[in-house]
Design a protein around this motif. Sequence first.
Motif, short mmCIF file in Angstrom:
data_model
loop_
_atom_site.label_atom_id
_atom_site.label_comp_id
_atom_site.label_asym_id
_atom_site.label_seq_id
_atom_site.Cartn_x
_atom_site.Cartn_y
_atom_site.Cartn_z
N VAL A 19 0.85 -1.19 0.00
CA VAL A 19 0.00 0.00 0.00
C VAL A 19 0.88 1.24 0.00
N SER A 20 0.64 2.13 -0.95
CA SER A 20 1.41 3.37 -1.03
C SER A 20 0.45 4.56 -1.13
N GLN A 21 0.88 5.67 -0.58
CA GLN A 21 0.08 6.89 -0.65
C GLN A 21 0.20 7.52 -2.03
N VAL A 22 -0.93 7.83 -2.64
CA VAL A 22 -0.95 8.43 -3.96
C VAL A 22 -1.05 9.94 -3.88
N ALA A 23 -1.92 10.43 -2.99
CA ALA A 23 -2.13 11.88 -2.93
C ALA A 23 -2.75 12.24 -1.60
N VAL A 24 -2.60 13.49 -1.22
CA VAL A 24 -3.29 14.07 -0.07
C VAL A 24 -4.00 15.32 -0.56
N TRP A 25 -5.31 15.39 -0.33
CA TRP A 25 -6.10 16.53 -0.76
C TRP A 25 -6.56 17.32 0.46
N GLY A 26 -6.50 18.61 0.38
CA GLY A 26 -6.96 19.46 1.46
C GLY A 26 -5.84 19.82 2.41
N SER A 56 -8.79 15.16 -12.50
CA SER A 56 -8.09 14.27 -13.42
C SER A 56 -6.59 14.26 -13.19
N THR A 57 -6.05 15.36 -12.65
CA THR A 57 -4.61 15.45 -12.45
C THR A 57 -4.19 15.58 -10.99
N ASP A 58 -5.17 15.82 -10.09
CA ASP A 58 -4.90 16.06 -8.67
C ASP A 58 -4.19 17.38 -8.41
N ASP A 59 -4.07 18.24 -9.41
CA ASP A 59 -3.41 19.53 -9.24
C ASP A 59 -4.32 20.51 -8.51
N LEU A 60 -3.74 21.32 -7.61
CA LEU A 60 -4.49 22.36 -6.93
C LEU A 60 -4.77 23.49 -7.90
N VAL A 61 -6.05 23.81 -8.10
CA VAL A 61 -6.45 24.87 -9.02
C VAL A 61 -6.51 26.21 -8.32
N THR A 308 -12.02 4.38 -10.36
CA THR A 308 -12.02 2.94 -10.61
C THR A 308 -10.87 2.53 -11.53
N GLY A 309 -10.65 3.30 -12.59
CA GLY A 309 -9.62 2.94 -13.54
C GLY A 309 -8.22 3.02 -12.98
N ARG A 310 -8.04 3.79 -11.89
CA ARG A 310 -6.71 3.95 -11.31
C ARG A 310 -6.51 3.05 -10.09
N GLN A 311 -7.53 2.25 -9.75
CA GLN A 311 -7.47 1.36 -8.60
C GLN A 311 -7.10 2.11 -7.33
N GLU A 312 -7.79 3.23 -7.12
CA GLU A 312 -7.54 4.06 -5.95
C GLU A 312 -8.86 4.30 -5.23
N TRP A 313 -8.76 4.59 -3.95
CA TRP A 313 -9.96 4.81 -3.15
C TRP A 313 -9.75 5.99 -2.22
N ASP A 314 -10.84 6.74 -1.97
CA ASP A 314 -10.77 7.88 -1.05
C ASP A 314 -10.91 7.41 0.38
N LEU A 321 -7.89 14.50 2.92
CA LEU A 321 -8.50 13.38 2.20
C LEU A 321 -7.39 12.62 1.51
N PHE A 322 -7.26 11.32 1.81
CA PHE A 322 -6.17 10.53 1.30
C PHE A 322 -6.65 9.65 0.15
N ALA A 323 -5.77 9.34 -0.77
CA ALA A 323 -5.99 8.28 -1.75
C ALA A 323 -4.87 7.28 -1.60
N VAL A 324 -5.21 5.99 -1.57
CA VAL A 324 -4.19 4.94 -1.47
C VAL A 324 -4.39 3.97 -2.62
N ARG A 325 -3.34 3.20 -2.91
CA ARG A 325 -3.40 2.28 -4.04
C ARG A 325 -2.69 0.98 -3.66
N PHE A 326 -3.29 -0.13 -4.13
CA PHE A 326 -2.61 -1.41 -4.03
C PHE A 326 -1.71 -1.59 -5.25
N SER A 327 -0.45 -1.93 -5.01
CA SER A 327 0.47 -2.17 -6.12
C SER A 327 0.32 -3.60 -6.62
#
Length: 327
Positions: A19-26, A56-61, A308-314, A321-327
């Motif tokens: 399990v690896s951290q993909v992104a942190v939002w907020g 789509s990019t996780d970039d802060l707007v 779903t396509g990126r196999q990530e979950w909030d 708000l975290f997103a994690v992914r199974f490798s």
Amino acid sequence: ETGISWPTLPIDLTNINRVSQVAVWGLGRADQVMSAGSGELLLVRSPFGLAVYDASTDDLVVFLPEVRALAVSPDTTQIVAAYPGGVVEVWDVDGLEVRYRFEHTLDVPEYPPPGYDPDQQLAVLSLAFSPLGDLLAVGYGDGVIDLYNLGTGELERALSSYYTPLPSRLLFSPDRRYLLSANQGPAAASRERINIGVWSLESGEVAGYIPDAGRISDNPFSPDGKVIVTSKWGGFLIRIHLPEGVILGSIPTGLFYPSVEYATDSRYLLVDGGAQVRNIWDGTQARMDAETLAAIKPEPPAWQVDLTGRQEWDLGHPDGLFAVRFS
């Protein structure tokens, strides 16, 4: 905005290294998470402000500091942000530009009572769009509800009554005839006594008052808008006829303090997101056969982002708000 199924593989000591951290939002605690622009934008409100991300990019707007309340229009094309001092801005998602800026006028008494705080009186407690998105209701700490016409940007009406509760929660009925105002705080397990005021939008007058009504969910109305369902401490569901507040029935669930809403098929009530499905007339639990499941299938939560396509979950987390992914 498509709902995502939770991973079926539990995280344990045998796979934690995958399990690896993909992104942190907020920034800080995530108090509200919503999407806008048909899922193009992810909105995360924290005590520090509102962070808007490209989904789509996780970039802060953009980051808007000191945002105290947040709402998104039913068609997801407008974002409403409330600030200290009774200021409310309506943003167009297309171009992220401010369309309207509203400021609440405080009627300060000539002789303020002890402890009177203008900042508390001006605080925005709640925001609500009408079903068609043409009206915005803003509830303030002084008990006033301002109704703004989003077609003209004008204040259409200010609702105020000594007999209605503080507008900590606002909801329009599906037929746009009524506006519910409840002194309902954020704590789901609180034993607070919740009262509901029912405003007639035709007359601008109080049409009903329901004391000790119970908590209201995001979708408490029957499809015809004539009945609401609430939940009370001890696990009871209460069906209440509008506007006079006649109690039509009480249903025990055996749950602690459940959330409840009408299913897409109005013969059923969804309790705790579907943990129980109750028949509307006698309160019995429905048989979970294929026909019933097809009838009660709820709409996916509007704030969920399709990963779903990126196999990530909030995952909600105190630090954002975290997103994690199974490798």
